[in-house]
Design a protein around this motif. Structure first.
Motif, PDB file in Angstrom:
ATOM      1  N   ASN A 105       0.820  -1.214   0.000  1.00  0.00           N
ATOM      2  CA  ASN A 105       0.000   0.000   0.000  1.00  0.00           C
ATOM      3  C   ASN A 105       0.854   1.264   0.000  1.00  0.00           C
ATOM      4  N   VAL A 106       1.994   1.202   0.697  1.00  0.00           N
ATOM      5  CA  VAL A 106       2.888   2.361   0.737  1.00  0.00           C
ATOM      6  C   VAL A 106       3.485   2.618  -0.644  1.00  0.00           C
ATOM      7  N   ALA A 109       0.859   4.009  -2.918  1.00  0.00           N
ATOM      8  CA  ALA A 109       0.574   5.414  -2.589  1.00  0.00           C
ATOM      9  C   ALA A 109       1.666   6.334  -3.120  1.00  0.00           C
ATOM     10  N   LEU A 112       1.175   6.677  -6.850  1.00  0.00           N
ATOM     11  CA  LEU A 112       0.079   7.597  -7.135  1.00  0.00           C
ATOM     12  C   LEU A 112       0.516   9.039  -6.910  1.00  0.00           C
ATOM     13  N   GLY A 113       1.357   9.238  -5.898  1.00  0.00           N
ATOM     14  CA  GLY A 113       1.848  10.582  -5.613  1.00  0.00           C
ATOM     15  C   GLY A 113       2.656  11.169  -6.752  1.00  0.00           C
TER      16      GLY A 113
END
Length: 275
Positions: A105-106, A109, A112-113
């Motif tokens: 998940n990290v 994320a 996506l950032g």
């Protein structure tokens, strides 16, 4: 239907119609200009319908520059980069949607950032990297940086999450490996999303101007959008020929979109089932 509902619906249709007209006006003007004589292009007030349709503008536009070579480059880059992006997208989306690993998940994320970073910021570091690799003015410079897309991975991951987990359990009971499950079950089910991703990639690659302009130096490596600069010289721009060439370049993508639009709508709609 009440009067209030009818009025609300009519207002929506009117606004949509106005929006459609505003979107279509530039295309209509482009086609109109492509059929004008040179003395009618800049007249005031503007003429929407040419006095005499100059169909030979299209043949003249093709002769200005080696557009056959430009077309080959555009098609080659489009096909290779689209296939490459589909492969990386399928593998990455499956990993982020079905495989449990530490920090998944990290990592997702963070990826996506990176979508928040403007593409223009990456032009210089990407150019320096490719220059050090000796790829400037080669197909590698036009293809390799665009073999993966975070947006495409996100879109396909959302679609994969909407596929029931029970299919995976049933496949594993039957002795199906992760790789076979991906290509035999997940990929066929994700056909609308994959077509959407491929079409968006194809349109983006076909219309790309700034990056091919930066990383190519010779005419042999130019793509179609960059080739349009041949109509702008020190003496001015030949607008009627420029619009004729632009019409021919845009037409294939419009036809492709019309043919595949139902898959795009289905792919985007179903990708939002589960977040």
């Amino acid at each position: 239907m009440t009067t209030k509902q009818a009025l609300s619906k009519s207002t929506i249709y009117i606004l949509l119609a106005l929006g459609a007209i505003l979107m279509l006006l530039p295309f209509v003007w482009m086609i109109s200009t492509s059929l004008k004589a040179s003395n009618e292009v800049m007249v005031m007030p503007p003429k929407w319908i040419p006095s005499v349709f100059q169909w030979d503008n299209y043949s003249k536009a093709i002769e200005v520059a080696p557009f056959g070579r430009y077309a080959f480059n555009s098609i080659f880059v489009l096909v290779v980069s689209t296939i490459g992006e589909l492969i990386t997208t399928i593998l990455a989306a499956y990993a982020f949607s079905r495989i449990n690993f530490y920090g998944k998940n990290v990592v997702f994320a963070v990826l996506l950032g990176t979508m928040m970073v403007p593409g223009e910021v990456l032009l210089t570091p990407n150019f320096v990297t490719l220059s050090n690799l000796g790829w400037i003015d080669h197909y590698e410079a036009l293809i390799v940086p665009w073999l993966a897309s975070i947006f495409s991975i996100f879109l396909l991951r959302q679609f994969f999450l909407g596929i029931p987990q029970e299919l995976s359990y049933a496949a594993k009971i039957d002795g199906c490996s992760d790789f076979r499950f991906l290509w035999s079950i997940m990929v066929p089910l994700a056909k609308p999303a994959l077509i959407t991703i491929a079409l968006l990639k194809a349109i983006g690659s076909w219309n790309a101007f700034l990056w091919p302009l930066i990383v190519t130096n010779s005419e042999n490596m130019r793509t179609l959008p960059v080739g349009l600069t041949a109509f702008s010289t020190e003496t001015g721009t030949v607008y009627e020929l420029l619009m004729a060439a632009s019409t021919m370049i845009i037409l294939p993508m419009i036809i492709l979109y019309i043919i595949l639009q139902k898959y795009i709508i289905e792919g985007v709609a179903r990708a939002g089932i589960k977040g």
